[in-house]
Design an enzyme around this catalytic site. Structure first.
Site, PDB file in Angstrom:
ATOM      1  CG  HIS A  46      -0.072   0.073   2.510  1.00  0.00           C
ATOM      2  ND1 HIS A  46       0.359  -1.069   3.164  1.00  0.00           N
ATOM      3  CD2 HIS A  46       0.453   1.115   3.210  1.00  0.00           C
ATOM      4  CE1 HIS A  46       1.096  -0.723   4.204  1.00  0.00           C
ATOM      5  NE2 HIS A  46       1.175   0.603   4.262  1.00  0.00           N
ATOM      6  CG  HIS A 129       7.286   5.574   0.551  1.00  0.00           C
ATOM      7  ND1 HIS A 129       6.894   6.634   1.346  1.00  0.00           N
ATOM      8  CD2 HIS A 129       7.468   4.521   1.405  1.00  0.00           C
ATOM      9  CE1 HIS A 129       6.860   6.263   2.605  1.00  0.00           C
ATOM     10  NE2 HIS A 129       7.188   4.969   2.669  1.00  0.00           N
TER      11      HIS A 129
HETATM   12  P1  2AM Z   1       6.575   2.796   5.782  1.00  0.00           P
HETATM   13  O1  2AM Z   1       6.093   1.679   4.921  1.00  0.00           O
HETATM   14  O2  2AM Z   1       7.322   3.831   5.041  1.00  0.00           O
HETATM   15  O3  2AM Z   1       7.251   2.314   7.026  1.00  0.00           O
HETATM   16  C1  2AM Z   1       1.843   1.191   8.556  1.00  0.00           C
HETATM   17  O4  2AM Z   1       2.863   1.157   9.506  1.00  0.00           O
HETATM   18  C2  2AM Z   1       2.161   2.194   7.482  1.00  0.00           C
HETATM   19  O5  2AM Z   1       2.276   3.499   8.045  1.00  0.00           O
HETATM   20  C3  2AM Z   1       3.445   1.909   6.747  1.00  0.00           C
HETATM   21  O6  2AM Z   1       3.198   2.038   5.367  1.00  0.00           O
HETATM   22  C4  2AM Z   1       4.398   2.978   7.239  1.00  0.00           C
HETATM   23  O7  2AM Z   1       5.225   3.520   6.267  1.00  0.00           O
HETATM   24  C5  2AM Z   1       3.480   4.088   7.632  1.00  0.00           C
HETATM   25  N1  2AM Z   1       4.076   4.941   8.651  1.00  0.00           N
HETATM   26  C6  2AM Z   1       4.343   6.264   8.523  1.00  0.00           C
HETATM   27  N2  2AM Z   1       4.855   6.761   9.645  1.00  0.00           N
HETATM   28  C7  2AM Z   1       4.985   5.738  10.500  1.00  0.00           C
HETATM   29  C8  2AM Z   1       5.469   5.605  11.846  1.00  0.00           C
HETATM   30  N3  2AM Z   1       5.912   6.665  12.541  1.00  0.00           N
HETATM   31  N4  2AM Z   1       5.454   4.388  12.409  1.00  0.00           N
HETATM   32  C9  2AM Z   1       4.997   3.317  11.721  1.00  0.00           C
HETATM   33  N5  2AM Z   1       4.501   3.370  10.467  1.00  0.00           N
HETATM   34  C10 2AM Z   1       4.490   4.565   9.871  1.00  0.00           C
END
Ligand code: 2AM
Length: 179
Positions: A46, A129
């Site tokens: 996602h 992303h």
């Molecule tokens: P990431 O894939 O770049 O880690 C669920 O955790 C989703 O929320 C993931 O897609 C994650 O992005 C995003 N996310 C953004 N900020 C986050 C944070 N502080 N902690 C965990 N997940 C985060």
């Protein structure tokens, strides 16, 4: 603590349809061959729009209200034509080189609505992303691949919970964009 009192980990996201998910999963396999690391589950790939973190049960309605504010925003498509590796967190991701104006509009509006509902959001600018791999070796070269289109027709609110097999995701709200 009873389940109805437990905080829920929530985020707004773009969730791919089956065809796009398959393209993302194929790209993840290709990226894995290049960068190594750990692949994200294919069926939960996602793109996060806004990460809320732990939300008290009484505040879940506020998140849903913020999502309702997206009604009337246009559906859009983006070309997934870039794979990168972030050295600071060893994440391999894919995304669009050309940031769609509609996506900027939706992310901006959602951010405003969430702030108005009292949520504190990440101050860093939104980086479009989808995470493909974690613990990757960024010193390796990115793979060449055929770009593909991701058509976005809805925004979803997702709950993430930890299960024995890793993170589990459940869609708890969805808002269609204007076709
Ligand atoms: P990431 O894939 O770049 O880690 C669920 O955790 C989703 O929320 C993931 O897609 C994650 O992005 C995003 N996310 C953004 N900020 C986050 C944070 N502080 N902690 C965990 N997940 C985060």
């Amino acid at each position: 603590m009873p389940a109805e009192q437990r905080a829920r980990r929530l985020f707004f996201a773009l969730w791919p349809d089956a065809a796009t998910r398959d393209r993302l999963a194929a790209l993840s396999a290709l990226a894995h061959a290049a960068f190594g690391g750990r692949r994200m589950q294919a069926d939960t790939l996602h793109m996060t729009l806004a990460f809320l973190g732990e939300v008290a049960p009484a505040r879940v309605d506020c998140a849903l209200r913020a999502g309702e504010g997206l009604a009337g925003q246009p559906a859009f498509a983006m070309s997934i034509d870039q794979v990168g590796c972030w050295r600071h967190n060893r994440i391999v991701w894919c995304g669009p080189q050309a940031f769609p104006a509609a996506l900027g509009g939706i992310a901006g509006l959602l951010g405003q609505r969430l702030t108005a509902e009292g949520f504190r959001l990440d101050k860093r600018p939104f980086a479009a992303h989808a995470t493909l791999l974690r613990n990757a070796d960024c010193t390796r070269a990115a793979p060449v691949f055929e770009p593909f289109e991701w058509k976005v027709g809805e925004i979803v609110l997702v709950e993430s919970s930890l299960a024995a097999a890793g993170a589990r995701y459940a869609i708890v709200g969805r808002w269609p964009l204007l076709q």
